[in-house]
Design an enzyme around this catalytic site. Sequence first.
Site, PDB file in Angstrom:
ATOM      1  N   CYS A 101       0.817  -1.215   0.000  1.00 54.78           N
ATOM      2  CA  CYS A 101       0.000   0.000   0.000  1.00 54.78           C
ATOM      3  C   CYS A 101       0.851   1.264   0.000  1.00 54.78           C
ATOM      4  O   CYS A 101       0.543   2.225  -0.728  1.00 54.78           O
ATOM      5  CB  CYS A 101      -0.945  -0.013   1.201  1.00 54.78           C
ATOM      6  SG  CYS A 101      -0.121  -0.113   2.804  1.00 54.78           S
ATOM      7  N   SER A 105      -4.674  -2.847  -2.055  1.00 50.21           N
ATOM      8  CA  SER A 105      -4.979  -3.613  -0.852  1.00 50.21           C
ATOM      9  C   SER A 105      -5.427  -5.006  -1.267  1.00 50.21           C
ATOM     10  O   SER A 105      -5.644  -5.282  -2.452  1.00 50.21           O
ATOM     11  CB  SER A 105      -6.079  -2.912  -0.041  1.00 50.21           C
ATOM     12  OG  SER A 105      -6.502  -3.711   1.041  1.00 50.21           O
ATOM     13  N   HIS A 123      -2.773   0.958   7.198  1.00 45.68           N
ATOM     14  CA  HIS A 123      -3.047   1.029   5.766  1.00 45.68           C
ATOM     15  C   HIS A 123      -2.988   2.488   5.336  1.00 45.68           C
ATOM     16  O   HIS A 123      -3.274   3.392   6.136  1.00 45.68           O
ATOM     17  CB  HIS A 123      -4.424   0.424   5.463  1.00 45.68           C
ATOM     18  CG  HIS A 123      -4.773   0.380   4.011  1.00 45.68           C
ATOM     19  ND1 HIS A 123      -3.927  -0.131   3.050  1.00 45.68           N
ATOM     20  CD2 HIS A 123      -5.895   0.801   3.342  1.00 45.68           C
ATOM     21  CE1 HIS A 123      -4.505  -0.040   1.865  1.00 45.68           C
ATOM     22  NE2 HIS A 123      -5.692   0.526   2.015  1.00 45.68           N
TER      23      HIS A 123
END
Length: 379
Positions: free
Chosen positions: A151, A203, A186
């Site tokens: 990510c 993702s 994330h």
Amino acid sequence: MRFLYEMSKITSKDEKHRKNRRTEKQEEDKEEEEQEDSGVLFYVNKDGFPITNHVWDRMWNHVKKIHPDGDKMVQTIREAKELPKAPVHPAPTFQVNSSVPYRLEAVQDYMNDLQYNHTGTQFFEIRKNRPFTGLMDCAKEMIRESLPIKCLEAVILALYLTNGAQGLERFPISFKTQFNGNIHRHVVLGVYFAGRYGALGLSRRDDLMYKPLQYKSLADMAFDFEDAYKKYWHTVLKIKFGLPVSHDPHSFEQVQWKSVSLSMSKMSRVDLQKHIEDFTKDMKNRFKWSAISAYQYQKESKQSQPTSPRKQNPSRLSRREPSIAPSPKESTAAAVKESQSSTSTTDVASPVSKVTSDETKEENVTEKKSNIASYAIRV
């Protein structure tokens, strides 16, 4: 003796300073490597390319631990004499008149082709405190090597591929979630264009990366991410918004990853929406481009420009200006109508003045001739 005492104090201070710097650097490294892969810390390739034997062996040993087939799968791949060639995906190229939504979709498709990295080893080292130009060098390396990414790497790559898109604003959005006692992190790249918000990223879950330009407010997109996390039994602890990133690939500015941090698990959505709206107001004042997209600006400028070449040349316009004046016939007719209207009004106003002398009639005729002569001179 006093001199030696002072020198010892200075050296002790320097040692403390070096020790503090060493611990800070270790904490930064630990924070950078603190991103989880299914609850397990993953490794980062800090040796660059080509990949060294140390990094290679460490990656395969990690795969043995996390893969269901373990050592059997690793040996099958590593002892194979012939393996299929990995595809090299070309990076998208854009023309000047390419629309921003089209560019965003092409960038996301390219990152999807690279695929998410499930090996447990991040191939490209991303230091968040590096200047922007250094991060752009990392993005070039990603395109050259064409390997799976995670990510954080996807955010850097998306920044590189969207540089120069006029009217597009980019800013990082980070998430801290909790699942089954493990902390997960994330990050995606938030985008703003023509009054709409969206996101680019990568993702394992499709609804935790790409968001099209359809959200009227940043709060709506943040709540959409939170709802997506709830489907996977994740609790969003914090959401962090960064500041707009420069479009200059040679800039030595650092990316501001965290400007506002909000505890989503401790705040109601009404309070969150209020804080996010306050942040967006401040962020719009920092935008590198105007809020109106370049496409709209060009469209409006084209509509405002004259399409006829005669309108662009003032000399031609000046030549045609006299034609606007009435012709001699029209001027005489207008003069007669005016005289008739004037006589009719005088008749209504004063009936005594109906009897006029020949001198006054001659004066009216001379006035009509003078009016006709003036129009003729204009023509």
